[in-house]
Scaffold this motif. Sequence first.
Motif, PDB file in Angstrom:
ATOM      1  N   ALA A 273       0.753  -1.185  -0.102  1.00 24.35           N
ATOM      2  CA  ALA A 273       0.048   0.075  -0.010  1.00 24.35           C
ATOM      3  C   ALA A 273       0.836   1.291   0.039  1.00 24.35           C
ATOM      4  O   ALA A 273       2.017   1.114   0.474  1.00 24.35           O
ATOM      5  N   ARG A 274       0.348   2.396  -0.531  1.00 24.58           N
ATOM      6  CA  ARG A 274       1.118   3.519  -0.952  1.00 24.58           C
ATOM      7  C   ARG A 274       0.272   4.837  -0.720  1.00 24.58           C
ATOM      8  O   ARG A 274       0.347   5.730  -1.178  1.00 24.58           O
ATOM      9  N   GLY A 275      -0.300   4.635   0.459  1.00 28.89           N
ATOM     10  CA  GLY A 275      -1.463   5.899   0.957  1.00 28.89           C
ATOM     11  C   GLY A 275      -2.505   5.912   0.353  1.00 28.89           C
ATOM     12  O   GLY A 275      -2.974   7.144   0.334  1.00 28.89           O
ATOM     13  N   GLU A 276      -3.160   4.842  -0.394  1.00 32.27           N
ATOM     14  CA  GLU A 276      -4.135   5.058  -1.217  1.00 32.27           C
ATOM     15  C   GLU A 276      -5.511   5.239  -0.264  1.00 32.27           C
ATOM     16  O   GLU A 276      -5.391   4.949   0.912  1.00 32.27           O
ATOM     17  N   ARG A 277      -6.220   6.353  -0.687  1.00 33.44           N
ATOM     18  CA  ARG A 277      -7.702   6.405   0.003  1.00 33.44           C
ATOM     19  C   ARG A 277      -8.415   5.266  -0.106  1.00 33.44           C
ATOM     20  O   ARG A 277      -9.012   4.999  -0.904  1.00 33.44           O
ATOM     21  N   ALA A 278      -8.736   4.789   1.168  1.00 32.41           N
ATOM     22  CA  ALA A 278      -9.360   3.392   1.309  1.00 32.41           C
ATOM     23  C   ALA A 278     -10.852   3.532   1.846  1.00 32.41           C
ATOM     24  O   ALA A 278     -10.846   4.109   3.220  1.00 32.41           O
ATOM     25  N   LEU A 279     -11.920   3.191   1.438  1.00 29.59           N
ATOM     26  CA  LEU A 279     -13.133   2.968   2.212  1.00 29.59           C
ATOM     27  C   LEU A 279     -13.469   1.629   2.347  1.00 29.59           C
ATOM     28  O   LEU A 279     -13.306   0.840   1.595  1.00 29.59           O
ATOM     29  N   LEU A 280     -13.674   1.298   3.702  1.00 31.18           N
ATOM     30  CA  LEU A 280     -13.908  -0.230   3.951  1.00 31.18           C
ATOM     31  C   LEU A 280     -15.408  -0.246   4.308  1.00 31.18           C
ATOM     32  O   LEU A 280     -15.837   0.509   5.215  1.00 31.18           O
ATOM     33  N   LEU A 281     -15.983  -1.442   3.627  1.00 28.77           N
ATOM     34  CA  LEU A 281     -17.488  -1.553   3.655  1.00 28.77           C
ATOM     35  C   LEU A 281     -17.864  -2.970   3.835  1.00 28.77           C
ATOM     36  O   LEU A 281     -17.347  -3.599   3.139  1.00 28.77           O
ATOM     37  N   THR A 282     -18.868  -3.338   4.578  1.00 29.98           N
ATOM     38  CA  THR A 282     -19.638  -4.541   4.372  1.00 29.98           C
ATOM     39  C   THR A 282     -20.913  -4.209   3.731  1.00 29.98           C
ATOM     40  O   THR A 282     -21.443  -3.084   4.228  1.00 29.98           O
TER      41      THR A 282
ATOM     42  N   GLY B 268     -21.453 -16.186   0.663  1.00 27.58           N
ATOM     43  CA  GLY B 268     -22.872 -16.878   0.514  1.00 27.58           C
ATOM     44  C   GLY B 268     -23.861 -15.786   1.449  1.00 27.58           C
ATOM     45  O   GLY B 268     -25.114 -16.199   1.390  1.00 27.58           O
ATOM     46  N   GLN B 269     -23.429 -14.748   1.785  1.00 25.72           N
ATOM     47  CA  GLN B 269     -24.578 -13.605   2.431  1.00 25.72           C
ATOM     48  C   GLN B 269     -25.607 -13.211   1.300  1.00 25.72           C
ATOM     49  O   GLN B 269     -25.258 -13.085   0.052  1.00 25.72           O
ATOM     50  N   SER B 270     -26.709 -12.829   1.810  1.00 25.92           N
ATOM     51  CA  SER B 270     -27.623 -12.394   1.076  1.00 25.92           C
ATOM     52  C   SER B 270     -27.823 -10.994   1.344  1.00 25.92           C
ATOM     53  O   SER B 270     -27.220 -10.031   2.061  1.00 25.92           O
ATOM     54  N   ALA B 271     -28.883 -10.221   0.804  1.00 28.63           N
ATOM     55  CA  ALA B 271     -29.191  -8.814   1.032  1.00 28.63           C
ATOM     56  C   ALA B 271     -27.956  -7.598   0.685  1.00 28.63           C
ATOM     57  O   ALA B 271     -27.671  -6.910   1.710  1.00 28.63           O
ATOM     58  N   CYS B 272     -27.211  -8.136  -0.498  1.00 27.70           N
ATOM     59  CA  CYS B 272     -26.076  -7.193  -0.612  1.00 27.70           C
ATOM     60  C   CYS B 272     -26.427  -6.054  -1.445  1.00 27.70           C
ATOM     61  O   CYS B 272     -27.082  -6.086  -2.383  1.00 27.70           O
ATOM     62  N   THR B 273     -25.879  -4.748  -1.036  1.00 22.91           N
ATOM     63  CA  THR B 273     -25.951  -3.773  -1.718  1.00 22.91           C
ATOM     64  C   THR B 273     -24.978  -3.425  -2.906  1.00 22.91           C
ATOM     65  O   THR B 273     -23.811  -3.807  -2.545  1.00 22.91           O
ATOM     66  N   PRO B 274     -25.191  -3.352  -4.176  1.00 22.01           N
ATOM     67  CA  PRO B 274     -24.553  -3.116  -5.103  1.00 22.01           C
ATOM     68  C   PRO B 274     -23.584  -1.947  -4.940  1.00 22.01           C
ATOM     69  O   PRO B 274     -24.173  -0.646  -4.738  1.00 22.01           O
ATOM     70  N   VAL B 275     -22.248  -1.686  -5.224  1.00 26.62           N
ATOM     71  CA  VAL B 275     -21.427  -0.646  -5.098  1.00 26.62           C
ATOM     72  C   VAL B 275     -21.367   0.031  -6.485  1.00 26.62           C
ATOM     73  O   VAL B 275     -20.960  -0.862  -7.459  1.00 26.62           O
ATOM     74  N   PRO B 276     -21.864   1.296  -6.654  1.00 20.09           N
ATOM     75  CA  PRO B 276     -21.927   1.848  -7.960  1.00 20.09           C
ATOM     76  C   PRO B 276     -20.326   1.926  -8.556  1.00 20.09           C
ATOM     77  O   PRO B 276     -19.325   2.333  -7.981  1.00 20.09           O
ATOM     78  N   ALA B 277     -20.381   1.626  -9.861  1.00 19.04           N
ATOM     79  CA  ALA B 277     -19.004   1.700 -10.728  1.00 19.04           C
ATOM     80  C   ALA B 277     -18.897   3.295 -10.544  1.00 19.04           C
ATOM     81  O   ALA B 277     -19.623   4.104 -11.152  1.00 19.04           O
ATOM     82  N   VAL B 278     -17.667   3.798 -10.476  1.00 18.83           N
ATOM     83  CA  VAL B 278     -17.129   5.298 -10.410  1.00 18.83           C
ATOM     84  C   VAL B 278     -15.842   5.292 -10.943  1.00 18.83           C
ATOM     85  O   VAL B 278     -14.945   4.588 -10.679  1.00 18.83           O
TER      86      VAL B 278
END
Length: 263
Positions: free
Chosen positions: A149-158, A216-226
């Motif tokens: 890693a080189r200081g990338e701005r990271a967003l962590l989500l479930t 295998g989890q359900s009810a997943c929210t899609p992450v929009p392509a940006v």
Amino acid sequence: MRFVLRMIAVSLSAMAGVQAAECPRVVSQSPYLTIAIDWLGQAECIVGVSRDDSFKPALPRTGTPTAPDAKAIAALKPELVIGSASADAAVFAAAVPAGAQAVQLGGFTSMLELEGMLEDLARLVQSPEGGKVSGFRRGWFTRAKNTGARGERALLLTTCGGTPTVYGRRHVLGDLFHAAGFNVLEAEVGTRAEADVAGLIARSRPDIVFTIDRPGQSACTPVPAVKDVRIIPLDGEHFLYPGPRMLDGIEDLTRIMRTLKMP
């Protein structure tokens, strides 16, 4: 010769008896604790686990981490009941039968707290492999510093199992990724529910969105392509249980970052 073999057999039997006596009857009231107890070599001590636990399917169930079943726990005659610090202390204490030791452990706010949890757990279950904790402490930090890693701005989500959750610097995941060299967004956050993922990405402008979900989890929210934002899925089995499995998570992360070419 027969006498010698008999004496060896008697000695081994006596040693086994001592080891059995030193193994407390444990109810593990949270999956991450069960995994850690197993790692510490004391899986045979566990006599019951919570309904959220998938790692010991043959064992009796004792309620959930936040709603322990006092009757089910008492039936197992435990000497030690261990639960998560996130459970209500009064509810947890009321579910532990008289004569049993009740202990709540953390591990979710930072890697330092996680190390302390493992040390406490090794002592409580009388682990013969308590030295593993020192190795974990050295191992995770050294590996994290070499992820690439080189200081990338990271967003962590479930993103699965309901409303998406953000993990910030005040959570063990955020602390781990920060130590690995990422600029973890949501610096003042432990965990926070976030229904508007698209809006969050637009506001925070990450370089990478790491989605950390169990298979295998359900009810997943899609992450929009940006544009210019990479979306990278990670195996939640290696990240969402504070403890030794995080070493596997760091290895996953290292493989990804060593092949990733940021724009």
